[in-house]
Design a protein around this motif. Structure first.
Motif, PDB file in Angstrom:
ATOM      1  N   SER A   1      -0.226  11.322   8.677  1.00  0.00           N
ATOM      2  CA  SER A   1      -0.216  12.351   9.323  1.00  0.00           C
ATOM      3  C   SER A   1       1.333  13.215   9.141  1.00  0.00           C
ATOM      4  CB  SER A   1      -0.269  12.266  10.932  1.00  0.00           C
ATOM      5  OG  SER A   1       0.675  11.476  11.301  1.00  0.00           O
ATOM      6  N   ALA A   2       1.324  14.668   9.186  1.00  0.00           N
ATOM      7  CA  ALA A   2       2.327  15.336   8.959  1.00  0.00           C
ATOM      8  C   ALA A   2       2.214  16.723   9.537  1.00  0.00           C
ATOM      9  CB  ALA A   2       2.614  15.588   7.413  1.00  0.00           C
ATOM     10  N   VAL A   3       3.358  17.393   9.866  1.00  0.00           N
ATOM     11  CA  VAL A   3       3.101  18.666  10.508  1.00  0.00           C
ATOM     12  C   VAL A   3       2.373  19.542   9.821  1.00  0.00           C
ATOM     13  CG1 VAL A   3       4.530  20.452  11.614  1.00  0.00           C
ATOM     14  CG2 VAL A   3       5.300  18.351  11.838  1.00  0.00           C
ATOM     15  N   GLY A   4       1.372  20.231  10.341  1.00  0.00           N
ATOM     16  CA  GLY A   4       0.703  21.324   9.552  1.00  0.00           C
ATOM     17  C   GLY A   4      -0.439  20.873   8.660  1.00  0.00           C
ATOM     18  N   HIS A   5      -0.789  19.521   8.835  1.00  0.00           N
ATOM     19  CA  HIS A   5      -1.769  19.054   7.868  1.00  0.00           C
ATOM     20  C   HIS A   5      -2.687  18.151   8.630  1.00  0.00           C
ATOM     21  CE1 HIS A   5       1.677  19.986   5.047  1.00  0.00           C
ATOM     22  NE2 HIS A   5       0.661  20.003   3.974  1.00  0.00           N
ATOM     23  N   GLU A   6      -3.796  17.909   8.146  1.00  0.00           N
ATOM     24  CA  GLU A   6      -4.995  17.266   8.875  1.00  0.00           C
ATOM     25  C   GLU A   6      -4.634  15.783   8.354  1.00  0.00           C
ATOM     26  OE1 GLU A   6      -8.659  18.073   7.460  1.00  0.00           O
ATOM     27  OE2 GLU A   6      -8.754  20.085   8.295  1.00  0.00           O
ATOM     28  N   LYS A   7      -4.818  14.620   9.619  1.00  0.00           N
ATOM     29  CA  LYS A   7      -4.614  13.506   9.502  1.00  0.00           C
ATOM     30  C   LYS A   7      -5.939  12.806   8.362  1.00  0.00           C
ATOM     31  CE  LYS A   7      -3.859  10.621  12.993  1.00  0.00           C
ATOM     32  NZ  LYS A   7      -3.921   9.928  14.134  1.00  0.00           N
ATOM     33  N   LYS A   8      -5.015  12.013   7.454  1.00  0.00           N
ATOM     34  CA  LYS A   8      -5.864  11.380   6.273  1.00  0.00           C
ATOM     35  C   LYS A   8      -5.801   9.866   6.494  1.00  0.00           C
ATOM     36  CE  LYS A   8      -8.131  12.135   2.230  1.00  0.00           C
ATOM     37  NZ  LYS A   8      -7.261  12.559   1.338  1.00  0.00           N
ATOM     38  N   TYR A   9      -7.112   9.264   5.926  1.00  0.00           N
ATOM     39  CA  TYR A   9      -7.101   7.751   6.010  1.00  0.00           C
ATOM     40  C   TYR A   9      -7.415   7.237   4.656  1.00  0.00           C
ATOM     41  CZ  TYR A   9      -8.003   8.135  11.115  1.00  0.00           C
ATOM     42  OH  TYR A   9      -7.575   8.234  12.345  1.00  0.00           O
ATOM     43  N   SER A  10      -6.797   6.152   4.327  1.00  0.00           N
ATOM     44  CA  SER A  10      -7.218   5.401   2.940  1.00  0.00           C
ATOM     45  C   SER A  10      -8.263   4.671   3.036  1.00  0.00           C
ATOM     46  CB  SER A  10      -5.983   4.620   2.658  1.00  0.00           C
ATOM     47  OG  SER A  10      -5.994   3.514   3.404  1.00  0.00           O
ATOM     48  N   PRO A  11      -8.951   4.528   1.814  1.00  0.00           N
ATOM     49  CA  PRO A  11     -10.040   3.968   1.785  1.00  0.00           C
ATOM     50  C   PRO A  11      -9.610   2.487   2.453  1.00  0.00           C
ATOM     51  CG  PRO A  11      -9.769   4.627  -0.319  1.00  0.00           C
ATOM     52  CD  PRO A  11      -8.597   5.113   0.381  1.00  0.00           C
ATOM     53  N   GLU A  12     -10.663   1.548   2.806  1.00  0.00           N
ATOM     54  CA  GLU A  12     -10.348   0.133   3.228  1.00  0.00           C
ATOM     55  C   GLU A  12      -9.769  -0.805   1.981  1.00  0.00           C
ATOM     56  OE1 GLU A  12     -13.320  -3.470   5.118  1.00  0.00           O
ATOM     57  OE2 GLU A  12     -13.239  -1.622   6.216  1.00  0.00           O
ATOM     58  N   PHE A  13      -8.920  -1.647   2.397  1.00  0.00           N
ATOM     59  CA  PHE A  13      -8.476  -2.708   1.402  1.00  0.00           C
ATOM     60  C   PHE A  13      -8.173  -3.932   1.931  1.00  0.00           C
ATOM     61  CE2 PHE A  13      -5.049  -0.398   2.973  1.00  0.00           C
ATOM     62  CZ  PHE A  13      -3.816  -1.456   3.254  1.00  0.00           C
ATOM     63  N   GLU A  14      -8.137  -4.852   1.113  1.00  0.00           N
ATOM     64  CA  GLU A  14      -8.091  -6.270   1.791  1.00  0.00           C
ATOM     65  C   GLU A  14      -6.727  -7.285   1.164  1.00  0.00           C
ATOM     66  OE1 GLU A  14     -10.487 -10.488   2.662  1.00  0.00           O
ATOM     67  OE2 GLU A  14     -11.432  -8.819   1.203  1.00  0.00           O
ATOM     68  N   LEU A  15      -5.727  -7.626   1.854  1.00  0.00           N
ATOM     69  CA  LEU A  15      -4.843  -8.653   1.117  1.00  0.00           C
ATOM     70  C   LEU A  15      -5.310 -10.091   1.486  1.00  0.00           C
ATOM     71  CD1 LEU A  15      -1.504  -6.921   2.986  1.00  0.00           C
ATOM     72  CD2 LEU A  15      -2.839  -6.731   0.543  1.00  0.00           C
ATOM     73  N   SER A  16      -5.221 -10.780   0.450  1.00  0.00           N
ATOM     74  CA  SER A  16      -5.747 -12.124   0.471  1.00  0.00           C
ATOM     75  C   SER A  16      -4.620 -13.040  -0.331  1.00  0.00           C
ATOM     76  CB  SER A  16      -7.038 -12.307  -0.098  1.00  0.00           C
ATOM     77  OG  SER A  16      -6.941 -12.078  -1.428  1.00  0.00           O
ATOM     78  N   GLU A  17      -5.046 -14.630  -0.233  1.00  0.00           N
ATOM     79  CA  GLU A  17      -4.254 -15.335  -1.021  1.00  0.00           C
ATOM     80  C   GLU A  17      -4.072 -14.890  -2.600  1.00  0.00           C
ATOM     81  OE1 GLU A  17      -2.359 -17.601   0.141  1.00  0.00           O
ATOM     82  OE2 GLU A  17      -3.028 -17.348   2.079  1.00  0.00           O
ATOM     83  N   THR A  18      -5.076 -14.373  -3.074  1.00  0.00           N
ATOM     84  CA  THR A  18      -5.003 -14.033  -4.562  1.00  0.00           C
ATOM     85  C   THR A  18      -4.765 -12.406  -4.712  1.00  0.00           C
ATOM     86  OG1 THR A  18      -7.373 -13.332  -4.373  1.00  0.00           O
ATOM     87  CG2 THR A  18      -7.056 -15.445  -5.342  1.00  0.00           C
ATOM     88  N   THR A  19      -4.775 -11.614  -3.680  1.00  0.00           N
ATOM     89  CA  THR A  19      -4.529 -10.169  -3.842  1.00  0.00           C
ATOM     90  C   THR A  19      -3.345 -10.225  -2.834  1.00  0.00           C
ATOM     91  OG1 THR A  19      -6.584  -9.702  -4.578  1.00  0.00           O
ATOM     92  CG2 THR A  19      -5.142  -7.953  -3.677  1.00  0.00           C
ATOM     93  N   ALA A  20      -2.017 -10.304  -2.910  1.00  0.00           N
ATOM     94  CA  ALA A  20      -0.925 -10.071  -2.058  1.00  0.00           C
ATOM     95  C   ALA A  20      -0.466  -8.747  -2.067  1.00  0.00           C
ATOM     96  CB  ALA A  20       0.010 -11.112  -2.456  1.00  0.00           C
ATOM     97  N   SER A  21      -0.640  -7.826  -2.797  1.00  0.00           N
ATOM     98  CA  SER A  21      -0.337  -6.380  -2.429  1.00  0.00           C
ATOM     99  C   SER A  21      -1.341  -5.414  -2.790  1.00  0.00           C
ATOM    100  CB  SER A  21       0.811  -6.146  -3.653  1.00  0.00           C
ATOM    101  OG  SER A  21       0.484  -6.500  -4.827  1.00  0.00           O
TER     102      SER A  21
END
Length: 733
Positions: free
Chosen positions: A81-101
């Motif tokens: 969110s930022a002043v003067g802008h609509e709130k935006k959501y990212s796509p869903e993502f997952e962190l796991s032992e194989t995907t740490a970032s």
């Protein structure tokens, strides 16, 4: 104080969460606004995907970057969110032992509308935006678009004109292909006009006008493609809107619509229901001279005045569902349908005179058409993202069904010059049902390459089947009798298979290029059976005719962009395009306006081909000047063919000529003051035709000017207004 307490609560919650979980993963990204400028000090929240609870809070740095560290394994999404802008959501993502970032790349924020102490602060899109390969019309930016149909919005768009039969032209050229949400409508002429009349402007978001589309799009449409984009809501949770509009012109029209959207976790559900009631009136005056075939002397003069009224309704509905199977794969289904009942009435006064304009006879004609046009379509779609670079595959499968009925009644009464009846009035009854079935499948693959290059490729196949069983009956002794000479059953099938490749990349900071090649194979078959008059036997005889065509064509496209400096840029593009005869133009059945004027299809039509070249200069991002040149062979256009002895006129499509056009167009959008914005579009073009019409050589050219002007005014307390208009000089058709 409340904000401080809320912030302390969030911070304490984040502290407790971080102590209770294993610190492992990282989440990063960059925040930009709609103009690709970085947004510093934007607020970023890391949320649990399951219940949207806050896990961590951060603020973007001066370059718009953000980073979360020490994040436990699990499923998340980010809100920005930022002043003067609509709130935006990212796509869903997952962190796991194989995907740490997780690198979320760029998240774009768009301006929002806020209410502050009774004063509405609006950051609004401009009415017209000039992009690299298209012009974009933002529908809601014009006040006068409220309560209108999609066809009326098109009529007011720069460079677009619609004639009395619903044929759409772009910059003085017919052969425009209309898409809806990136998919062809597969209709033309009156059928396409009926579809666009059934769509309410409240359903529309943008209109994209592409005079020279890239290879990704179908090669059909010598004038280009118009893509109508409908609204889609991307915010989470429930949302909806209800609108009602009333328009007063000669008759009163009104429309109502309801929009609904629900988005949560992996599901996005959207729906739209609309109703439209409209009535319009038209006066048509016709003057004709009938000539002796041999001497070319005038044999008779024909004068007609027709008063036409079109009364129609439309009920339309749309239901769609998107489901994220995984974070990389999304499946969707969209159901569309509408019904469009209505009637058309026409009253005509017809006078026939000798060469010296001495009145010989008069005819009074009354006709009525009761029409109904139904549509149902299904779209199945899939999008799969292979990696974080943007490599993706999209697929669409479509099924579309159109069904139309048209019951006609035509009554003619005949009188001499003194008003005395000369013969018994005749009545003609017609039934013109129409069935269209369309199957289509396409797949598009896109892959970013090194040095900001991009490769695209795709395939498409479509099949269209149409059936028209036209039956006419004449009334004798108050009983309907088959009128064999006017009845006909026509079936037309067409299949198109296509494949394309497209490659684009920059060459340094100032030069970029894009090239593409599309291959299309077309197979068509028409089958017509009915009755034709045998003059030697003096009676109607049955006939059965079949025609087939198969051809394969290549359609290259090329774009070169040169940015001379911060103020000036140039784009040169080239494309080859095709216009195939549509099913109604090939259908040899007859449709009557009155006793002396009727339309008839031509099964011998061939496709027309066009070469388009454009050079566009953009100054400071707001002033666009375009020079265009095109050359079309075997142009398909209406021809008037006369039966002199009967004072009858056929309107029929034919391949009659070569067309050459060159022109210049200028568009600009700029603020005059803080409360006044102006958009101007002008086009000057010359059309030259050279060919054979009715056995005689024709060489004609004409220069035409068109202009659109739109002024947007903003006043206090949220009030706004628009003053707009358009001008078209005389033109050659």
């Amino acid at each position: 104080m409340r904000k401080i307490l809320t912030l302390l609560t969030v911070v304490m919650s984040l502290s407790l969460v971080s102590q209770a979980q294993t610190k492992a993963g990282k989440v990063s990204g960059v925040i930009k606004d709609g103009s690709q400028k970085t947004l510093q000090s934007a607020t970023i929240m890391l949320l649990k995907a399951s219940d949207s609870s806050v896990v961590k809070l951060s603020v973007a740095d001066k370059d718009g970057n953000f980073l979360f560290e020490g994040i436990a394994n699990g499923k998340y999404r980010v809100s920005v969110s930022a002043v003067g802008h609509e709130k935006k959501y990212s796509p869903e993502f997952e962190l796991s032992e194989t995907t740490a970032s997780a690198d979320l790349k760029t998240i774009e924020l768009v301006p929002e509308v806020k209410s502050l102490q009774g004063v509405v602060v609006t950051s609004k899109k401009p009415f017209i935006e000039q992009k690299l390969d298209k012009m974009v019309v933002n529908v809601e930016a014009a006040v006068t678009n409220v309560g209108t149909s999609a066809l009326e919005v098109l009529e007011k768009s720069p460079g677009v004109s619609v004639d009395k039969d619903g044929n759409i032209s772009l910059k003085g050229k017919q052969g425009v292909q209309v898409y809806i949400d990136g998919r062809p409508a597969y209709l033309s002429g009156a059928d396409l006009a009926n579809l666009l009349k059934s769509m309410n402007s409240n359903q529309l978001d943008q209109i994209e006008i592409m005079t020279n589309p890239p290879a990704k799009y179908d090669a059909a449409g010598n004038a280009g493609i118009i893509n109508i984009k409908t609204k889609k809501n991307k915010q989470f949770g429930y949302s909806g809107s209800i609108s009602a509009n009333l328009t007063q012109h000669r008759y009163t029209s009104h429309s109502e619509s309801f929009n609904f959207n629900y988005r949560k976790n992996k599901v996005n559900l959207f729906a739209n229901i609309g109703y439209n009631k409209n009535m319009n009136w038209n006066r048509l005056a016709i003057q004709r001279k009938f000539l002796d075939v041999n001497t070319k002397d005038i044999k008779s003069n024909f004068a007609q005045v027709s008063r036409m009224k079109n009364d129609f309704q439309s009920y339309n509905a749309k239901l769609g569902l998107d489901y994220s199977v995984t974070k990389k794969t999304t499946l969707g289904i969209v159901l569309n349908g509408y019904t469009n009942p209505g009637n058309f009435s026409n009253t005509s006064d017809i006078s026939i005179s000798d060469p010296s304009y001495m009145l010989l006879s008069k005819t009074f004609a009354n006709s009525r058409q009761d029409r109904k046009w139904n549509n149902f379509s299904t779209n199945l779609n899939m999008r799969h993202v292979f990696d974080s670079t943007g490599t993706e595959l999209t697929m669409d499968a479509d099924y579309i069904q159109y069904n139309g009925t048209n019951a006609q009644t035509l009554v003619n009464a005949y009188y001499d010059a003194y008003g005395a009846p000369t013969e018994t009035p005749d009545t003609l009854l017609g039934g013109l049902p129409q069935d269209i079935t369309i199957y289509s499948y396409k797949a598009d693959f896109s892959k970013p390459l090194k040095k900001e290059a991009r490769f695209e490729a795709g395939i498409k196949t479509s099949f269209v089947e149409t059936g028209n069983n036209a039956r006419y009956d004449s009334i004798f002794s108050q009983m309907p009798v088959l009128d064999s000479g006017r009845s006909n059953h026509f079936i037309y099938d067409e299949s198109i298979r296509a494949a394309y490749v497209n490659y684009s990349r920059p060459f340094g900071k100032k030069l970029s290029a894009q090239v593409g090649l599309r291959l299309e194979n077309t197979t068509s078959k028409g089958h017509s059976n009915g009755y034709t008059y045998n003059s030697s036997l003096e009676k109607f005889m049955p006939f059965d005719s079949v025609f087939k065509r198969t051809y394969t064509q290549l359609f290259p496209t090329a774009y070169i962009q040169y940015k001379a400096n911060d103020k000036n840029s140039f784009i040169l593009n080239y494309g080859r395009r095709i216009d195939r005869p549509n099913y109604s133009d090939l259908n040899p059945f007859i449709e009557f306006l009155d006793r002396y004027t009727f339309e008839q299809g031509n099964p011998n039509l061939k496709p027309q081909f066009t070469h388009n070249v454009e050079l566009t200069h953009t100054y400071k991002g707001f002033l666009n000047t375009t020079l265009n040149y095109s050359n079309t062979t075997d142009i398909i256009t209406e021809v008037l063919e006369q039966h002199t002895d009967k004072n009858e006129t056929f309107v029929r499509k034919s391949n009659i000529a070569t067309q050459r056009q060159f022109g210049i167009s200028i568009s600009a959008g700029f603020p005059v003051t803080k409360w006044w914005n102006m958009n101007v579009w002008t086009n000057l073009y010359n059309n030259y035709y050279n060919g054979i019409v009715n056995g005689s050589p024709v060489s004609l050219d004409y220069t035409t000017a068109r202009a659109n002007l739109s002024n947007q005014f903003k006043f206090n307390k949220g009030w706004s207004a628009e003053l707009s208009g358009f001008y078209t000089s005389p033109f050659l058709e």
